[in-house]
Design a protein around this motif. Structure first.
Motif, PDB file in Angstrom:
ATOM      1  N   THR A  21      81.003  36.997 124.440  1.00  0.00           N
ATOM      2  CA  THR A  21      79.871  37.893 124.727  1.00  0.00           C
ATOM      3  C   THR A  21      79.379  38.375 123.366  1.00  0.00           C
ATOM      4  OG1 THR A  21      81.466  39.696 125.039  1.00  0.00           O
ATOM      5  CG2 THR A  21      80.709  38.543 127.008  1.00  0.00           C
ATOM      6  N   THR A  22      79.672  39.576 123.013  1.00  0.00           N
ATOM      7  CA  THR A  22      79.392  40.037 121.653  1.00  0.00           C
ATOM      8  C   THR A  22      80.627  39.912 120.769  1.00  0.00           C
ATOM      9  OG1 THR A  22      79.967  42.310 122.272  1.00  0.00           O
ATOM     10  CG2 THR A  22      77.646  41.654 122.470  1.00  0.00           C
ATOM     11  N   GLU A  23      81.777  39.576 121.361  1.00  0.00           N
ATOM     12  CA  GLU A  23      83.024  39.488 120.616  1.00  0.00           C
ATOM     13  C   GLU A  23      83.807  38.260 121.050  1.00  0.00           C
ATOM     14  OE1 GLU A  23      84.722  43.236 121.704  1.00  0.00           O
ATOM     15  OE2 GLU A  23      83.896  44.272 119.971  1.00  0.00           O
ATOM     16  N   ASP A  24      84.735  37.827 120.177  1.00  0.00           N
ATOM     17  CA  ASP A  24      85.677  36.758 120.501  1.00  0.00           C
ATOM     18  C   ASP A  24      86.975  37.394 120.988  1.00  0.00           C
ATOM     19  OD1 ASP A  24      84.458  34.092 119.031  1.00  0.00           O
ATOM     20  OD2 ASP A  24      83.962  35.937 117.959  1.00  0.00           O
ATOM     21  N   ILE A  25      87.533  36.879 122.079  1.00  0.00           N
ATOM     22  CA  ILE A  25      88.708  37.489 122.693  1.00  0.00           C
ATOM     23  C   ILE A  25      89.895  36.531 122.612  1.00  0.00           C
ATOM     24  CG2 ILE A  25      89.659  38.572 124.755  1.00  0.00           C
ATOM     25  CD1 ILE A  25      87.268  40.057 123.570  1.00  0.00           C
ATOM     26  N   PHE A  26      91.026  37.055 122.120  1.00  0.00           N
ATOM     27  CA  PHE A  26      92.278  36.305 122.026  1.00  0.00           C
ATOM     28  C   PHE A  26      93.390  37.138 122.660  1.00  0.00           C
ATOM     29  CE2 PHE A  26      89.557  35.270 118.464  1.00  0.00           C
ATOM     30  CZ  PHE A  26      89.609  33.881 118.382  1.00  0.00           C
ATOM     31  N   THR A  27      94.446  36.467 123.047  1.00  0.00           N
ATOM     32  CA  THR A  27      95.616  37.174 123.556  1.00  0.00           C
ATOM     33  C   THR A  27      96.863  36.652 122.849  1.00  0.00           C
ATOM     34  OG1 THR A  27      95.933  35.602 125.385  1.00  0.00           O
ATOM     35  CG2 THR A  27      94.597  37.572 125.827  1.00  0.00           C
ATOM     36  N   GLY A  28      97.880  37.505 122.790  1.00  0.00           N
ATOM     37  CA  GLY A  28      99.135  37.121 122.162  1.00  0.00           C
ATOM     38  C   GLY A  28     100.294  37.914 122.721  1.00  0.00           C
ATOM     39  N   PRO A  29     101.517  37.423 122.533  1.00  0.00           N
ATOM     40  CA  PRO A  29     102.702  38.110 123.056  1.00  0.00           C
ATOM     41  C   PRO A  29     103.180  39.207 122.122  1.00  0.00           C
ATOM     42  CG  PRO A  29     103.376  36.100 121.960  1.00  0.00           C
ATOM     43  CD  PRO A  29     101.859  36.141 121.879  1.00  0.00           C
ATOM     44  N   SER A  30     104.043  40.051 122.634  1.00  0.00           N
ATOM     45  CA  SER A  30     104.748  41.038 121.822  1.00  0.00           C
ATOM     46  C   SER A  30     106.187  40.565 121.634  1.00  0.00           C
ATOM     47  CB  SER A  30     104.746  42.414 122.495  1.00  0.00           C
ATOM     48  OG  SER A  30     103.430  42.919 122.609  1.00  0.00           O
ATOM     49  N   GLN A  31     106.696  40.728 120.439  1.00  0.00           N
ATOM     50  CA  GLN A  31     108.073  40.345 120.162  1.00  0.00           C
ATOM     51  C   GLN A  31     109.038  41.437 120.608  1.00  0.00           C
ATOM     52  OE1 GLN A  31     107.231  39.508 115.840  1.00  0.00           O
ATOM     53  NE2 GLN A  31     108.508  37.725 116.266  1.00  0.00           N
ATOM     54  N   MET A  74     106.468  46.757 123.664  1.00  0.00           N
ATOM     55  CA  MET A  74     106.904  45.369 123.506  1.00  0.00           C
ATOM     56  C   MET A  74     106.932  44.617 124.840  1.00  0.00           C
ATOM     57  SD  MET A  74     111.030  45.386 123.078  1.00  0.00           S
ATOM     58  CE  MET A  74     112.067  45.617 124.541  1.00  0.00           C
ATOM     59  N   ALA A  75     106.918  45.339 125.967  1.00  0.00           N
ATOM     60  CA  ALA A  75     106.939  44.683 127.274  1.00  0.00           C
ATOM     61  C   ALA A  75     105.565  44.180 127.689  1.00  0.00           C
ATOM     62  CB  ALA A  75     107.487  45.643 128.328  1.00  0.00           C
ATOM     63  N   GLU A  76     104.540  44.510 126.922  1.00  0.00           N
ATOM     64  CA  GLU A  76     103.173  44.134 127.262  1.00  0.00           C
ATOM     65  C   GLU A  76     102.602  43.158 126.233  1.00  0.00           C
ATOM     66  OE1 GLU A  76     101.346  45.208 129.877  1.00  0.00           O
ATOM     67  OE2 GLU A  76     102.909  46.525 130.678  1.00  0.00           O
ATOM     68  N   GLY A  77     101.780  42.208 126.691  1.00  0.00           N
ATOM     69  CA  GLY A  77     101.025  41.373 125.777  1.00  0.00           C
ATOM     70  C   GLY A  77      99.909  42.174 125.125  1.00  0.00           C
ATOM     71  N   ILE A  78      99.233  41.561 124.170  1.00  0.00           N
ATOM     72  CA  ILE A  78      98.186  42.243 123.413  1.00  0.00           C
ATOM     73  C   ILE A  78      96.904  41.421 123.484  1.00  0.00           C
ATOM     74  CG2 ILE A  78      97.548  43.246 121.185  1.00  0.00           C
ATOM     75  CD1 ILE A  78     100.493  43.244 120.431  1.00  0.00           C
ATOM     76  N   THR A  79      95.784  42.103 123.666  1.00  0.00           N
ATOM     77  CA  THR A  79      94.466  41.475 123.647  1.00  0.00           C
ATOM     78  C   THR A  79      93.776  41.842 122.339  1.00  0.00           C
ATOM     79  OG1 THR A  79      94.255  41.563 126.052  1.00  0.00           O
ATOM     80  CG2 THR A  79      92.212  41.329 124.785  1.00  0.00           C
ATOM     81  N   PHE A  80      93.157  40.847 121.702  1.00  0.00           N
ATOM     82  CA  PHE A  80      92.492  41.042 120.415  1.00  0.00           C
ATOM     83  C   PHE A  80      91.009  40.711 120.563  1.00  0.00           C
ATOM     84  CE2 PHE A  80      96.879  39.861 119.762  1.00  0.00           C
ATOM     85  CZ  PHE A  80      97.331  40.796 118.844  1.00  0.00           C
ATOM     86  N   SER A  81      90.152  41.666 120.249  1.00  0.00           N
ATOM     87  CA  SER A  81      88.709  41.417 120.274  1.00  0.00           C
ATOM     88  C   SER A  81      88.205  41.415 118.844  1.00  0.00           C
ATOM     89  CB  SER A  81      87.982  42.476 121.102  1.00  0.00           C
ATOM     90  OG  SER A  81      88.089  43.747 120.503  1.00  0.00           O
ATOM     91  N   VAL A  82      87.459  40.382 118.473  1.00  0.00           N
ATOM     92  CA  VAL A  82      86.971  40.214 117.103  1.00  0.00           C
ATOM     93  C   VAL A  82      85.455  40.332 117.092  1.00  0.00           C
ATOM     94  CG1 VAL A  82      86.896  38.722 115.076  1.00  0.00           C
ATOM     95  CG2 VAL A  82      88.916  38.695 116.567  1.00  0.00           C
ATOM     96  N   ASP A  83      84.960  41.264 116.306  1.00  0.00           N
ATOM     97  CA  ASP A  83      83.527  41.470 116.128  1.00  0.00           C
ATOM     98  C   ASP A  83      83.115  40.801 114.813  1.00  0.00           C
ATOM     99  OD1 ASP A  83      80.932  42.328 115.992  1.00  0.00           O
ATOM    100  OD2 ASP A  83      81.404  44.466 115.919  1.00  0.00           O
ATOM    101  N   ARG A  84      82.182  39.853 114.899  1.00  0.00           N
ATOM    102  CA  ARG A  84      81.711  39.149 113.703  1.00  0.00           C
ATOM    103  C   ARG A  84      80.658  40.018 113.007  1.00  0.00           C
ATOM    104  NH1 ARG A  84      81.748  32.687 114.928  1.00  0.00           N
ATOM    105  NH2 ARG A  84      83.360  32.687 116.550  1.00  0.00           N
ATOM    106  N   ILE A  85      81.121  40.973 112.228  1.00  0.00           N
ATOM    107  CA  ILE A  85      80.237  41.990 111.660  1.00  0.00           C
ATOM    108  C   ILE A  85      79.204  41.392 110.713  1.00  0.00           C
ATOM    109  CG2 ILE A  85      80.155  44.052 110.196  1.00  0.00           C
ATOM    110  CD1 ILE A  85      82.847  44.854 111.286  1.00  0.00           C
ATOM    111  N   HIS A  86      79.649  40.470 109.830  1.00  0.00           N
ATOM    112  CA  HIS A  86      78.721  39.979 108.807  1.00  0.00           C
ATOM    113  C   HIS A  86      79.167  38.618 108.293  1.00  0.00           C
ATOM    114  CE1 HIS A  86      75.978  39.965 105.386  1.00  0.00           C
ATOM    115  NE2 HIS A  86      76.996  39.769 104.574  1.00  0.00           N
ATOM    116  N   ASP A  87      78.206  37.734 108.066  1.00  0.00           N
ATOM    117  CA  ASP A  87      78.420  36.467 107.380  1.00  0.00           C
ATOM    118  C   ASP A  87      77.344  36.333 106.315  1.00  0.00           C
ATOM    119  OD1 ASP A  87      80.672  35.015 108.684  1.00  0.00           O
ATOM    120  OD2 ASP A  87      79.442  35.311 110.470  1.00  0.00           O
ATOM    121  N   GLY A  88      77.750  36.463 105.055  1.00  0.00           N
ATOM    122  CA  GLY A  88      76.825  36.326 103.946  1.00  0.00           C
ATOM    123  C   GLY A  88      76.988  35.002 103.235  1.00  0.00           C
ATOM    124  N   ARG A  89      76.395  34.902 102.052  1.00  0.00           N
ATOM    125  CA  ARG A  89      76.454  33.646 101.307  1.00  0.00           C
ATOM    126  C   ARG A  89      77.864  33.353 100.814  1.00  0.00           C
ATOM    127  NH1 ARG A  89      71.910  33.732  96.768  1.00  0.00           N
ATOM    128  NH2 ARG A  89      72.879  31.695  96.398  1.00  0.00           N
TER     129      ARG A  89
END
Length: 291
Positions: A21-31, A74-89
């Motif tokens: 959507t406006t962000e990239d979404i990833f998920t990962g486990p907790s150790q 640690m019993a829960e997974g984690i969701t990561f949302s990445v906002d592509r703030i800026h891409d310059g030269r």
């Protein structure tokens, strides 16, 4: 718990949900952790991996700044949302938010750069540090201690750590000074992916960074009533280094006040190259003044 390196690689192998959507979404486990909370270095490294997945391959991370907002479970997974703030030269900027149960536990901004030429100098590596082979391993330092936390530190961490002058797990030996050094190396070989090594270096950077503040006041990890937690974390990568080869983490604390300790660190390759710099402020609360 699996072997430590496999657990580390599994934690850093995030799943791309495909959501765009406006962000990239990833998920990962907790150790698994004996205290039940997510290790701060883990969520730092995972947040970096998530950001790296959204940047052109030729751009490499050179800095990150993060705030730990809530303890992770640690019993829960984690969701990561990445906002592509800026891409310059030459530079790209990404913001990663790590969530559990819909609430953020870490907020981080990282900057990436296309490699470039420029001024080149570095601080010198300390000259009076003994070789890691002459120091006891983490397992040897904790040998014979029958406690679940000690057993985890000795056998389940993916990094060997060898303190100079000595660990502060149970007591602070010798002079109370606001500096120390720690040799670190992954307990086995890792894949050649440079981004994996950079993220793993961020992972390891959170292990002992507050210890220089604790050492200055004679506060060991086993101090009754001690409460310690990372509050924020900054890291700058200067030159590439492998974490499955010995690197030296030199740490000092310029200040402690108000239940907080500030520590800085420099990571050197065994050959003396300055690989990275680190800064962290953490909460350090003891029931009574230890000094």
């Amino acid at each position: 718990m699996s072997d430590p390196l496999s657990a580390l690689l599994a934690a850093l192998d995030l799943t791309d949900t495909g959501a765009r959507t406006t962000e990239d979404i990833f998920t990962g486990p907790s150790q698994w952790q004996p205290q039940g909370r997510v290790f701060g270095g883990q969520v730092l490294a995972q947040s970096l991996i998530a950001a790296m997945r959204t940047v052109d391959a030729e751009r490499i991370v050179h800095s990150m700044h993060g705030y730990f907002l809530r303890p992770g479970d640690m019993a829960e997974g984690i969701t990561f949302s990445v906002d592509r703030i800026h891409d310059g030269r030459s530079f790209s900027t990404r913001r990663t938010q790590a969530y559990q149960k819909g609430l953020p536990i870490l907020s981080m901004i990282a900057s990436f750069q296309t490699p470039d030429e420029g001024l080149d100098h570095q601080a010198a590596m300390p000259a009076d540090i003994p070789d890691p082979e002459s120091l006891p391993s983490l397992a040897e330092s904790l040998d014979g201690v029958d406690h679940p936390v000690a057993r985890y530190w000795a056998t389940e961490r993916p990094f060997d750590m060898r303190h100079v002058p000595s660990p502060i797990y149970f007591a602070v030996e010798g002079e109370r000074t606001a500096h120390q050094a720690v040799w670190m190396r992954a307990v086995g070989p890792l894949p050649d992916d440079p981004n994996l090594h950079r993220a793993a270096m961020a992972y390891a950077s959170d292990y002992s960074i507050l210890e220089s503040a604790m050492r200055a006041h004679g506060v060991a990890w086993a101090t009754r009533g001690l409460r310690a937690a990372s509050l924020d974390h900054a890291m700058w990568w200067h030159r590439f280094g492998r974490v499955d080869e010995w690197f030296l983490y030199v740490q000092e604390s310029p200040n402690a006040v108000g239940g907080r300790g500030l520590s800085t660190g420099r990571m050197f390759s065994r050959e003396g190259l300055l690989l990275a710099s680190v800064a962290q402020e953490g909460m350090i609360r003891v029931p009574a003044a230890a000094d």
